[in-house]
Write a protein that holds these residues in place. Structure first.
Motif, PDB file in Angstrom:
ATOM      1  N   LEU A   1       0.851  -1.188   0.000  1.00  0.00           N
ATOM      2  CA  LEU A   1       0.000   0.000   0.000  1.00  0.00           C
ATOM      3  C   LEU A   1       0.884   1.234   0.000  1.00  0.00           C
ATOM      4  N   VAL A   2       0.550   2.183  -0.865  1.00  0.00           N
ATOM      5  CA  VAL A   2       1.250   3.465  -0.884  1.00  0.00           C
ATOM      6  C   VAL A   2       0.188   4.562  -0.853  1.00  0.00           C
ATOM      7  N   LEU A   3       0.403   5.541  -0.004  1.00  0.00           N
ATOM      8  CA  LEU A   3      -0.525   6.654   0.132  1.00  0.00           C
ATOM      9  C   LEU A   3       0.109   7.918  -0.438  1.00  0.00           C
ATOM     10  N   VAL A   4      -0.576   8.527  -1.388  1.00  0.00           N
ATOM     11  CA  VAL A   4      -0.136   9.799  -1.948  1.00  0.00           C
ATOM     12  C   VAL A   4      -0.880  10.898  -1.204  1.00  0.00           C
ATOM     13  N   CYS A   5      -0.162  11.661  -0.408  1.00  0.00           N
ATOM     14  CA  CYS A   5      -0.779  12.651   0.483  1.00  0.00           C
ATOM     15  C   CYS A   5      -0.634  14.048  -0.100  1.00  0.00           C
ATOM     16  N   GLY A   6      -1.741  14.758  -0.166  1.00  0.00           N
ATOM     17  CA  GLY A   6      -1.730  16.092  -0.727  1.00  0.00           C
ATOM     18  C   GLY A   6      -2.470  17.088   0.145  1.00  0.00           C
ATOM     19  N   ALA A   7      -2.227  18.368  -0.126  1.00  0.00           N
ATOM     20  CA  ALA A   7      -2.879  19.455   0.597  1.00  0.00           C
ATOM     21  C   ALA A   7      -3.897  20.120  -0.323  1.00  0.00           C
ATOM     22  N   LYS A   8      -5.139  20.167   0.108  1.00  0.00           N
ATOM     23  CA  LYS A   8      -6.194  20.831  -0.655  1.00  0.00           C
ATOM     24  C   LYS A   8      -6.060  22.334  -0.478  1.00  0.00           C
ATOM     25  N   LEU A   9      -5.693  23.038  -1.555  1.00  0.00           N
ATOM     26  CA  LEU A   9      -5.395  24.458  -1.450  1.00  0.00           C
ATOM     27  C   LEU A   9      -6.649  25.321  -1.341  1.00  0.00           C
ATOM     28  N   ASP A  10      -7.769  24.826  -1.828  1.00  0.00           N
ATOM     29  CA  ASP A  10      -9.014  25.588  -1.717  1.00  0.00           C
ATOM     30  C   ASP A  10      -9.904  25.057  -0.585  1.00  0.00           C
ATOM     31  N   PHE A  11      -9.247  24.647   0.497  1.00  0.00           N
ATOM     32  CA  PHE A  11      -9.968  24.118   1.650  1.00  0.00           C
ATOM     33  C   PHE A  11     -10.889  25.146   2.285  1.00  0.00           C
ATOM     34  N   HIS A  12     -10.647  26.434   1.994  1.00  0.00           N
ATOM     35  CA  HIS A  12     -11.442  27.480   2.637  1.00  0.00           C
ATOM     36  C   HIS A  12     -12.925  27.380   2.285  1.00  0.00           C
ATOM     37  N   HIS A  13     -13.228  26.760   1.132  1.00  0.00           N
ATOM     38  CA  HIS A  13     -14.642  26.602   0.765  1.00  0.00           C
ATOM     39  C   HIS A  13     -15.360  25.587   1.652  1.00  0.00           C
ATOM     40  N   ASP A  14     -14.608  24.759   2.368  1.00  0.00           N
ATOM     41  CA  ASP A  14     -15.211  23.774   3.276  1.00  0.00           C
ATOM     42  C   ASP A  14     -15.484  24.348   4.661  1.00  0.00           C
ATOM     43  N   LEU A  15     -14.933  25.514   4.943  1.00  0.00           N
ATOM     44  CA  LEU A  15     -14.971  26.039   6.307  1.00  0.00           C
ATOM     45  C   LEU A  15     -16.368  26.326   6.848  1.00  0.00           C
ATOM     46  N   PRO A  16     -17.328  26.772   6.037  1.00  0.00           N
ATOM     47  CA  PRO A  16     -18.661  27.016   6.611  1.00  0.00           C
ATOM     48  C   PRO A  16     -19.274  25.804   7.301  1.00  0.00           C
ATOM     49  N   SER A  17     -18.878  24.605   6.887  1.00  0.00           N
ATOM     50  CA  SER A  17     -19.411  23.405   7.533  1.00  0.00           C
ATOM     51  C   SER A  17     -18.473  22.828   8.582  1.00  0.00           C
ATOM     52  N   LEU A  18     -17.288  23.449   8.762  1.00  0.00           N
ATOM     53  CA  LEU A  18     -16.290  22.906   9.682  1.00  0.00           C
ATOM     54  C   LEU A  18     -15.968  23.816  10.862  1.00  0.00           C
ATOM     55  N   HIS A  19     -16.333  25.077  10.778  1.00  0.00           N
ATOM     56  CA  HIS A  19     -15.940  26.039  11.806  1.00  0.00           C
ATOM     57  C   HIS A  19     -17.115  26.964  12.120  1.00  0.00           C
ATOM     58  N   PRO A  20     -17.322  27.301  13.388  1.00  0.00           N
ATOM     59  CA  PRO A  20     -18.466  28.157  13.734  1.00  0.00           C
ATOM     60  C   PRO A  20     -18.407  29.538  13.090  1.00  0.00           C
ATOM     61  N   ARG A  21     -17.206  30.013  12.755  1.00  0.00           N
ATOM     62  CA  ARG A  21     -17.062  31.282  12.038  1.00  0.00           C
ATOM     63  C   ARG A  21     -16.494  31.039  10.644  1.00  0.00           C
ATOM     64  N   GLY A  22     -16.887  29.902  10.082  1.00  0.00           N
ATOM     65  CA  GLY A  22     -16.315  29.465   8.815  1.00  0.00           C
ATOM     66  C   GLY A  22     -16.539  30.396   7.647  1.00  0.00           C
ATOM     67  N   GLU A  23     -17.704  31.012   7.566  1.00  0.00           N
ATOM     68  CA  GLU A  23     -17.975  31.907   6.439  1.00  0.00           C
ATOM     69  C   GLU A  23     -17.041  33.114   6.462  1.00  0.00           C
ATOM     70  N   ARG A  24     -16.792  33.614   7.656  1.00  0.00           N
ATOM     71  CA  ARG A  24     -15.864  34.750   7.783  1.00  0.00           C
ATOM     72  C   ARG A  24     -14.458  34.350   7.358  1.00  0.00           C
ATOM     73  N   TYR A  25     -13.986  33.190   7.839  1.00  0.00           N
ATOM     74  CA  TYR A  25     -12.646  32.737   7.473  1.00  0.00           C
ATOM     75  C   TYR A  25     -12.561  32.409   5.983  1.00  0.00           C
ATOM     76  N   GLU A  26     -13.642  31.892   5.429  1.00  0.00           N
ATOM     77  CA  GLU A  26     -13.642  31.608   3.997  1.00  0.00           C
ATOM     78  C   GLU A  26     -13.380  32.879   3.199  1.00  0.00           C
ATOM     79  N   GLN A  27     -14.034  33.969   3.584  1.00  0.00           N
ATOM     80  CA  GLN A  27     -13.843  35.238   2.893  1.00  0.00           C
ATOM     81  C   GLN A  27     -12.432  35.783   3.078  1.00  0.00           C
TER      82      GLN A  27
END
Length: 212
Positions: free
Chosen positions: A94-120
């Motif tokens: 098994l080999v895992l290719v690990c990457g960083a999602k650069l547009d993760f900010h669009h997920d923040l409204p569902s992950l953080h109580p102030r996500g919409e603000r941080y997204e902006q």
């Protein structure tokens, strides 16, 4: 009698704790060869059940992972690695290719109580967003390595040689930067190199006397 039993129980707990810490830290090694024994989806799920609790900036959780076992996927993976590392990956079940999602900010409204603000805020600052994505994903990868060790598995993390090739094959059309590859499995023959020295505490840690 109860005091003796309690003492024995505490000793056993302490012994078990030391064994667990050795399994995760002091006794663990990077593996360079692996057996053919497969790594199951259940083991991978169990590892992520632990690794998902890694701390990340604004709870962004940017880590994304491509699972590679065989076939064309394995060959494309090998082509993206330094020549000296290809044999290790070839032998890993098994080999895992690990990457960083650069547009993760669009997920923040569902992950953080102030996500919409941080997204902006992050939408307007690409440099900060990229830094946060890479830093947080790297922390998540470290947790993942420890979680895989907790499942009794060996790991061998490696840097890719051609991150663009990894992106185009494993994350096409996604804004994901591949940052690390991890070989996973059970240790094969002569799997470990002699452990190298570690940098001491006094070299790593310093306490500036800014208020002296």
């Amino acid at each position: 009698m109860t005091e003796v039993s309690d003492f024995s129980s505490r000793n056993l707990d302490e012994l078990n704790a030391r064994e667990v810490l050795a399994e995760l830290f002091s006794g663990a090694h990077t593996a360079y060869s692996f057996t053919d024994e497969p790594v199951s989806d259940q083991q991978l799920h169990a590892a992520y059940d632990l690794a998902q609790w890694a701390p990340t900036g604004v709870n962004g959780q940017p880590l994304r992972v491509a699972i590679v076992r065989s076939g064309a996927a394995k060959q494309n993976l090998l082509n993206a690695l330094p020549r000296g590392n290809r044999e290790q990956a070839q032998g890993a079940p098994l080999v895992l290719v690990c990457g960083a999602k650069l547009d993760f900010h669009h997920d923040l409204p569902s992950l953080h109580p102030r996500g919409e603000r941080y997204e902006q805020l992050l939408a307007a600052n690409g440099e900060m967003r990229t830094l946060m994505a890479h830093t947080s994903a790297t922390i998540q990868i470290a947790y993942l390595i420890l979680a895989l060790r907790a499942q009794g598995l060996e790991t061998g993390p490696m840097n890719p040689d051609d991150a663009q090739l990894l992106h185009d094959y494993f994350f096409p059309g996604e804004n994901i930067d591949p940052i690390l590859v991890i070989n996973v499995g059970y240790a094969g023959t002569d799997a470990y190199q002699e452990r190298g020295p570690r940098v001491g505490y006094d070299e790593v840690f310093r306490e500036p006397q800014v208020n002296a």
